[in-house]
Structures are given as structure tokens and as C-alpha cells.
Design a protein around this motif. Structure first.
Motif, PDB file in Angstrom:
ATOM      1  N   LYS A   1       0.826  -1.210   0.000  1.00  0.00           N
ATOM      2  CA  LYS A   1       0.000   0.000   0.000  1.00  0.00           C
ATOM      3  C   LYS A   1       0.858   1.257   0.000  1.00  0.00           C
ATOM      4  CE  LYS A   1      -3.781   2.267   2.509  1.00  0.00           C
ATOM      5  NZ  LYS A   1      -4.696   2.180   3.682  1.00  0.00           N
ATOM      6  N   ALA A   2       1.980   1.238   0.748  1.00  0.00           N
ATOM      7  CA  ALA A   2       2.858   2.413   0.823  1.00  0.00           C
ATOM      8  C   ALA A   2       3.487   2.726  -0.524  1.00  0.00           C
ATOM      9  CB  ALA A   2       3.944   2.191   1.876  1.00  0.00           C
ATOM     10  N   ASN A   3       3.518   1.733  -1.418  1.00  0.00           N
ATOM     11  CA  ASN A   3       4.135   1.923  -2.727  1.00  0.00           C
ATOM     12  C   ASN A   3       3.129   1.826  -3.865  1.00  0.00           C
ATOM     13  OD1 ASN A   3       7.277   1.936  -2.268  1.00  0.00           O
ATOM     14  ND2 ASN A   3       6.424   0.424  -0.855  1.00  0.00           N
ATOM     15  N   ASP A   4       1.817   1.788  -3.513  1.00  0.00           N
ATOM     16  CA  ASP A   4       0.754   1.692  -4.518  1.00  0.00           C
ATOM     17  C   ASP A   4       1.065   0.560  -5.495  1.00  0.00           C
ATOM     18  OD1 ASP A   4      -1.615   2.331  -5.754  1.00  0.00           O
ATOM     19  OD2 ASP A   4      -0.734   3.857  -7.059  1.00  0.00           O
ATOM     20  N   ALA A   5       1.415  -0.609  -4.919  1.00  0.00           N
ATOM     21  CA  ALA A   5       1.881  -1.731  -5.740  1.00  0.00           C
ATOM     22  C   ALA A   5       1.046  -2.973  -5.481  1.00  0.00           C
ATOM     23  CB  ALA A   5       3.352  -2.021  -5.441  1.00  0.00           C
ATOM     24  N   ALA A   6       1.234  -3.969  -6.333  1.00  0.00           N
ATOM     25  CA  ALA A   6       0.622  -5.286  -6.161  1.00  0.00           C
ATOM     26  C   ALA A   6       1.732  -6.302  -5.991  1.00  0.00           C
ATOM     27  CB  ALA A   6      -0.234  -5.641  -7.381  1.00  0.00           C
ATOM     28  N   VAL A   7       1.435  -7.426  -5.342  1.00  0.00           N
ATOM     29  CA  VAL A   7       2.457  -8.424  -5.067  1.00  0.00           C
ATOM     30  C   VAL A   7       3.026  -9.012  -6.355  1.00  0.00           C
ATOM     31  CG1 VAL A   7       0.895 -10.421  -4.930  1.00  0.00           C
ATOM     32  CG2 VAL A   7       2.979 -10.360  -3.525  1.00  0.00           C
TER      33      VAL A   7
ATOM     34  N   CYS B   1       9.152   2.867  -0.562  1.00  0.00           N
ATOM     35  CA  CYS B   1       8.816   3.515   0.704  1.00  0.00           C
ATOM     36  C   CYS B   1       8.363   2.451   1.688  1.00  0.00           C
ATOM     37  CB  CYS B   1       7.696   4.534   0.500  1.00  0.00           C
ATOM     38  SG  CYS B   1       8.204   5.996  -0.439  1.00  0.00           S
ATOM     39  N   LEU B   2       8.918   2.473   2.893  1.00  0.00           N
ATOM     40  CA  LEU B   2       8.485   1.573   3.947  1.00  0.00           C
ATOM     41  C   LEU B   2       7.374   2.241   4.753  1.00  0.00           C
ATOM     42  CD1 LEU B   2      11.933   0.272   5.228  1.00  0.00           C
ATOM     43  CD2 LEU B   2      10.413  -0.784   3.566  1.00  0.00           C
ATOM     44  N   PRO B   3       6.449   1.457   5.275  1.00  0.00           N
ATOM     45  CA  PRO B   3       5.376   2.050   6.088  1.00  0.00           C
ATOM     46  C   PRO B   3       5.932   2.703   7.343  1.00  0.00           C
ATOM     47  CG  PRO B   3       4.867  -0.230   5.476  1.00  0.00           C
ATOM     48  CD  PRO B   3       6.292   0.005   5.131  1.00  0.00           C
ATOM     49  N   SER B   4       5.212   3.637   7.874  1.00  0.00           N
ATOM     50  CA  SER B   4       5.599   4.270   9.132  1.00  0.00           C
ATOM     51  C   SER B   4       5.703   3.207  10.218  1.00  0.00           C
ATOM     52  CB  SER B   4       4.561   5.320   9.520  1.00  0.00           C
ATOM     53  OG  SER B   4       4.886   5.905  10.757  1.00  0.00           O
ATOM     54  N   GLY B   5       6.769   3.278  11.029  1.00  0.00           N
ATOM     55  CA  GLY B   5       6.966   2.312  12.106  1.00  0.00           C
ATOM     56  C   GLY B   5       7.800   1.115  11.712  1.00  0.00           C
ATOM     57  N   ALA B   6       8.282   1.057  10.453  1.00  0.00           N
ATOM     58  CA  ALA B   6       9.114  -0.067  10.018  1.00  0.00           C
ATOM     59  C   ALA B   6      10.404  -0.129  10.831  1.00  0.00           C
ATOM     60  CB  ALA B   6       9.441   0.074   8.527  1.00  0.00           C
TER      61      ALA B   6
END
Length: 375
Positions: free
Chosen positions: A70-76, A87-92
Motif C-alpha cells: 500500500k505504501a508503494n501503490d503496488a501489487a504483489v 517507501c516503507l510504512p511508518s513504524g518499520a
């Protein structure tokens, strides 16, 4: 003539506005360059390396894979290429993915960059930040590639009162020694003037914090097969705090939902639990190997239908499939190792020595058939 003069004045104003616009664009461009890559997630940035996967990065950063996507607006299914910036999510937790630095009182992007031999923009960019982002004492940030970690540590001296010594053996880790000594990993690091990324070598002599138990020798366990089909990611989270005052007694292997879960040794299935309200483990197996070692598998989506408690299995046989049952926010396998059927030990160095996951062809099953790569 008056009209012509007015036209010339208007034309001059247009030229002046155009020049000012170009200058503003140029100035804005230089600001963007200085700030570097920026993350709107509020978390640090990460540069993709060879062998990386979405699950692997999420596992090392101790974040939910879906939050990373989600942080990178990507799919697996999006392919990662070496050099990509994520971008890593906040709190990584950046300690598992980069050379880290803990911000001290009085620090700034400039002072940190001077200390590590880099530039302010490069240090900020390594964290997906602009130079206008405020950092605070206690923040853990990433250093850019090529920065001097030794300089960053500032040659910190050991702190805290020592209470004995311990000689490192093969397979040891900071967290495993701290667990067996019944102390926090931070107190063990402090008394040795070390950080969690310092490599331990057999024969190293460590100081133990005051009040520590003398760690028992790490038992030797060799896995005959990997516990899951790859690709996957995992990191050393042994002893980390968990809900309800628990400490993590295993390793979380992040793998795709539906990937095979394998017996790691020949033996017998000695216990099973089913997913239910309030349960932490979800669908889980206990495998007792022929040598007496026990292995615990949790959060399975389902069990192999032909297996029951008491069933004999061989190394590499499918026990079930990776899932997110129980207290799990993403699909992964919680895996524990209990030598001799006793207390669990840190499985990370044992799993790492085995190779982690089976990234090749799935193991041949009883009867000689080879399953497809996924369920």
C-alpha cells in the motif's frame, strides 16, 4: 505612438515574467534534488537489492506485506528490480534492512552526514525524507550505501555493569544469547559497546550484564528439509515482545498464501490445534522427530487431508499450507524448534544454515509424485 509604447511595456513585462518563471522552476528543481527521493508514507526509503521480494523486505522490516504494498501503490505481482526505491510504512524496523543510526541530542542531517562521510541530501534520501523533515533523539534512521557505520557509532564505550563472560559458539546470535542468559538484548549490547548489526564469530568473548544467567550451550539441530516452499523472507525476531506480555519464541517466515508447509525431519505428528476464537496459533501442527526434537508450525490455512495426530511423515512431506489463521495479520508460518522436546531455542541461525525456504522444485512426496509449485 502611445499605443506602441504601451505594447512595448506589456511585452517587456511578459519577458520578465517568463524569466522569473524559468528561474523559479530551476530553483524548485534544485530543491527537489537536494531533498532526494521522498516518501509520503512517513517511513524510510529502501533500495531494492539482488534476491529481494515483497515478502522478504516486509519480513526484515517487521511490517505487514500488505502495508508495504500500500505504501508503494503496488501489487504483489509487480516485479522488483535491483536499484528500485521503495517507501516503507511508518513504524518499520530499519535495523533489519540497512546500516542504522540512532539519532542523538543535537543531531541534524548535516552533523550526521559529516560524521558518516556522506552528504545531508544522501542521508535524508536514504530515509525517504526531505531536509525539512525534523529528526528527534531516539529516532532510528538508515545510512546511505557507502557511509561509515564505524564513524556513526562514534566508538561508543561499553556501558552498564558486567556480570560474567560468555564465549560465542557457532550459530549464536545476540538475541539467542540474551534469551538464554535471561536478559534484554539491549543490556547485552550495552555492556559490550555493540550494536545489533555487529557480527559474532565463534570464540568471541562477550561480557554479560549483571544478574545474567550463564547461557547454556546452544544445541545443534540440523533440518533435513525446509519448512516452506519459497520465495519467502524472515528475520531474527527471537525474544521480541508480543501481545499479552509474551515473547516471540520462534521465527516468522513470510511466504505466499497457499505455499506448501513441509516436515523438516522424519517423525510423527504428535499434536494438532484448530483455528478458533481467542487462539493465537490458529491451525497448527507439532512434529516430534525420530531424534526427539520437536517442531511447531502455526497459522496454517489448512492441513493436508490425509494426516492425523499419530501419522508418520518424512522430511519434505506436505503438512499443510501457509495461511493467516489465529493471531496473524498476514500470511506467514510461525516456526519453532524445541531440541529434545524441551524449551524452544532461536530457530533463526538454524533455518539460515539450512537455506531458509525451498526455492527449487517442490519435494517429492510419498508415492513418488511431485506437486506443482503452488496449491
Amino acid at each position: 505612438m502611445l499605443v506602441g509604447a504601451e505594447l512595448r511595456r506589456i511585452a517587456a513585462l511578459i519577458v520578465m515574467c517568463a524569466v522569473a518563471t524559468v528561474a523559479a522552476v530551476a530553483d524548485d528543481s534544485s530543491t527537489t534534488s537536494a531533498a532526494g527521493f521522498s516518501c509520503s508514507s512517513g517511513g524510510p526509503a529502501y533500495e531494492v537489492r539482488s534476491g529481494d521480494s515483497w515478502y522478504g523486505i516486509a519480513g526484515r522490516a517487521d511490517v505487514n506485506p500488505s502495508a508495504l504494498l500500500k505504501a508503494n501503490d503496488a501489487a504483489v505481482t509487480d516485479v522488483l528490480v535491483v536499484g528500485d526505491r521503495l517507501c516503507l510504512p511508518s513504524g518499520a524496523d530499519v535495523t533489519g534492512i540497512c546500516t542504522s543510526y540512532t539519532v542523538r541530542a543535537g543531531d541534524s542531517w548535516g552533523s550526521i552526514s559529516t560524521r558518516v562521510g556522506s552528504s545531508p541530501g544522501a542521508v535524508a534520501a536514504a530515509n525517504g525524507a526531505g531536509l525539512d523533515r525534523t529528526i528527534h533523539p531516539g529516532d532510528v534512521i538508515c545510512l546511505p550505501s557507502g557511509a561509515s557505520a564505524t564513524a556513526a557509532s562514534g566508538g561508543s564505550a561499553p556501558s552498564g555493569e558486567a556480570g560474567g563472560s560468555y564465549t560465542v559458539v557457532r550459530g549464536d546470535s545476540w538475541s539467542a544469547i540474551a534469551w538464554r542468559a535471561d536478559v534484554s538484548m539491549r543490556s547485552l549490547l550495552n555492556v559490550n559497546g555493540a550494536n545489533a548489526r555487529d557480527v559474532l564469530l565463534p570464540g568471541d568473548v562477550l561480557s554479560l550484564p549483571a544478574g545474567a544467567k550463564q547461557p547454556a550451550a546452544a544445541p545443534r539441530v540440523v533440518l533435513q528439509a525446509a519448512p516452506t516452499q519459497g520465495p519467502c523472507g524472515y528475520r531474527d525476531t527471537w525474544g521480541d515482545a508480543r501481545s499479552q506480555g509474551r515473547r516471540h519464541a520462534g521465527v516468522d517466515i513470510f511466504s505466499g498464501a497457499g505455499n506448501y508447509v513441509y516436515a523438516v525431519a522424519d517423525g510423527k505428528l504428535s499434536g494438532r490445534s484448530w483455528d478458533g476464537a481467542g487462539g493465537n496459533s490458529g491451525n497448527a501442527w507439532m512434529l516430534t522427530a525420530d531424534d526427539g526434537n520437536k517442531y511447531f508450525y502455526a497459522h496454517l490455512s489448512d492441513f493436508a487431508p490425509q494426516l492425523r495426530v499419530g501419522s508418520r511423515v518424512r522430511a519434505g512431506q506436505i503438512l499443510g499450507w501457509v495461511g493467516d489463521t489465529g493471531n496473524a495479520s498476514a500470511s506467514h508460518l510461525h516456526f519453532e524448534i524445541r531440541p529434545g522436546g524441551g524449551s524452544p531455542v532461536n530457530p533463526y541461525p538454524i533455518l539460515r544454515a539450512q537455506g531458509g525456504c525451498n526455492n527449487g522444485r517442490p519435494y517429492t512426496q510419498p508415492g513418488g509424485w511431485v506437486p506443482d509449485r503452488t496449491r
